[in-house]
Design an enzyme around this catalytic site. Structure first.
Site, mmCIF file in Angstrom:
data_model
loop_
_atom_site.group_PDB
_atom_site.id
_atom_site.type_symbol
_atom_site.label_atom_id
_atom_site.label_comp_id
_atom_site.label_asym_id
_atom_site.label_seq_id
_atom_site.Cartn_x
_atom_site.Cartn_y
_atom_site.Cartn_z
ATOM 1 N N ASP A 250 0.842 -1.206 0.000
ATOM 2 C CA ASP A 250 0.000 0.000 0.000
ATOM 3 C C ASP A 250 0.875 1.254 0.000
ATOM 4 O O ASP A 250 0.370 2.383 -0.064
ATOM 5 C CB ASP A 250 -1.042 -0.010 1.128
ATOM 6 C CG ASP A 250 -0.431 -0.012 2.515
ATOM 7 O OD1 ASP A 250 0.815 -0.051 2.627
ATOM 8 O OD2 ASP A 250 -1.202 0.024 3.502
ATOM 9 N N SER A 251 2.208 1.063 0.017
ATOM 10 C CA SER A 251 3.125 2.179 -0.244
ATOM 11 C C SER A 251 2.853 2.765 -1.629
ATOM 12 O O SER A 251 3.283 3.886 -1.926
ATOM 13 C CB SER A 251 4.585 1.722 -0.133
ATOM 14 O OG SER A 251 4.806 0.576 -0.936
ATOM 15 N N ASP B 131 -1.200 -6.341 -0.513
ATOM 16 C CA ASP B 131 -1.192 -5.680 0.803
ATOM 17 C C ASP B 131 -2.587 -5.148 1.113
ATOM 18 O O ASP B 131 -3.113 -4.295 0.379
ATOM 19 C CB ASP B 131 -0.184 -4.517 0.723
ATOM 20 C CG ASP B 131 0.321 -4.092 2.080
ATOM 21 O OD1 ASP B 131 -0.005 -4.744 3.084
ATOM 22 O OD2 ASP B 131 1.071 -3.088 2.114
ATOM 23 N N GLU C 79 9.264 -4.126 10.465
ATOM 24 C CA GLU C 79 9.638 -2.803 9.937
ATOM 25 C C GLU C 79 10.111 -1.905 11.080
ATOM 26 O O GLU C 79 9.422 -1.745 12.099
ATOM 27 C CB GLU C 79 8.435 -2.166 9.215
ATOM 28 C CG GLU C 79 8.761 -0.780 8.671
ATOM 29 C CD GLU C 79 7.769 -0.272 7.629
ATOM 30 O OE1 GLU C 79 6.840 -1.016 7.238
ATOM 31 O OE2 GLU C 79 7.941 0.885 7.198
HETATM 32 O O1 KIV Z 1 3.501 -1.062 1.685
HETATM 33 C C1 KIV Z 1 4.643 -1.491 1.639
HETATM 34 O O2 KIV Z 1 5.393 -1.278 0.674
HETATM 35 C C2 KIV Z 1 5.119 -2.268 2.777
HETATM 36 C C3 KIV Z 1 6.585 -2.565 2.845
HETATM 37 C C4 KIV Z 1 7.329 -1.360 3.234
HETATM 38 C C5 KIV Z 1 6.887 -3.718 3.743
HETATM 39 O O3 KIV Z 1 4.365 -2.626 3.619
#
Ligand code: KIV
Length: 268
Positions: A47-48, A86, A185
């Site tokens: 979700d980044s 995610d 994290e």
């Molecule tokens: O959303 C994402 O990219 C993540 C990673 C940083 C583990 O959760």
């Protein structure tokens, strides 16, 4: 020899064989193709995306529609890497039913092969409901960005004894529930090492030191494509933003001067 499709059992076996695991984020077809070809074990459709693709300040406004779209176009690359979708903020926190329904959408609409969700023991019921549907779950502990307002910013977690114990207890509870791996994290390296040694399932670190079973980075950070801010844990392996800018400047110049299109690019 062509690599064969990576599965959830393969990821667990890598820990047993003490083989380091690699995961990178992917949000679209071309990058997923390149990352898979390069040999990365898992593609996390994180979700980044909401920050590094959509330009939002955090991940809290990411929606199921957005995440399913990104997951599907990553899966369309038919990567050898395992595709992990995610689950966005408020897509699993309300009930087991909501969690299972939305995890199911990641698989049936997004073509994900596993889902990841943030949070610890408080979401065991939701994790179990997803697992009952036959969908593998990856956990995420430490700095869980969907709780950024509770933490008061993007800060290292688990520094005091009580917080470290809670992280360890959460990880063990999630392992007992059946998650196949856990992202750690922004956790102190010593604590991440202890957690890694205490668990049978792999830990995948991001800002959690060298002793995790694997590492994950946000691909636009690693490639120097996202320049708004760079956390301490990022290593930049390339700086593509200025290369792209240079290429585009050359294109603009060639269009303006009539150098492009030339003979070889013209239909007769
Ligand atoms: O959303 C994402 O990219 C993540 C990673 C940083 C583990 O959760």
């Amino acid at each position: 020899m062509p690599r064969t499709k990576i599965t959830v059992p393969d990821i667990i076996q890598k820990k047993q064989r003490r083989e380091k695991i690699t995961m990178l984020t992917a949000y679209d077809f071309p990058m997923a193709s390149i990352l898979s070809k390069a040999g990365v074990d898992m593609l996390l459709v994180g979700d980044s995306a909401n920050m590094v693709v959509a330009g939002e300040p955090n991940s809290l406004t990411a929606t199921m529609e957005q995440m399913i779209y990104h997951t599907r176009i990553v899966a369309n690359a038919l990567p050898v890497s395992l595709v992990v979708g995610d689950m966005p903020f408020m897509s699993y926190q309300l009930s087991s039913q909501q969690a299972a329904e939305n995890a199911g959408r990641f698989v049936s609409e997004g073509k994900a092969e596993a889902v990841k969700l943030e949070g610890g023991a408080e979401f065991i019921k939701e994790i179990e409901a997803i697992l009952r549907c036959g969908i593998p779950v990856m956990g995420h502990l430490g700095l869980t960005p969907q709780s950024v307002h509770k933490f008061g910013g993007f800060k290292v977690q688990g520094r005091d004894e009580a917080a470290a114990k809670k992280l360890m207890d959460d990880a063990l509870a999630m392992q007992d529930a059946g998650v196949f791996s856990i992202v750690l994290e922004c956790v102190p390296a010593e604590l991440a090492k202890k957690m890694t040694e205490s668990l049978d399932i792999p830990t995948i670190g991001i800002g959690a030191g060298p002793d995790c079973d694997g590492q994950v980075l946000v691909t636009p950070d690693l490639l120097g494509l996202f320049e708004r801010f760079t956390p301490k844990f990022v290593k930049r392996y390339a700086h593509l933003a200025p290369l792209i800018e240079e290429a585009v400047k050359t294109y603009i110049d060639e269009v303006k001067t009539g150098k492009f299109p030339s003979e070889e690019h013209i239909y007769k």
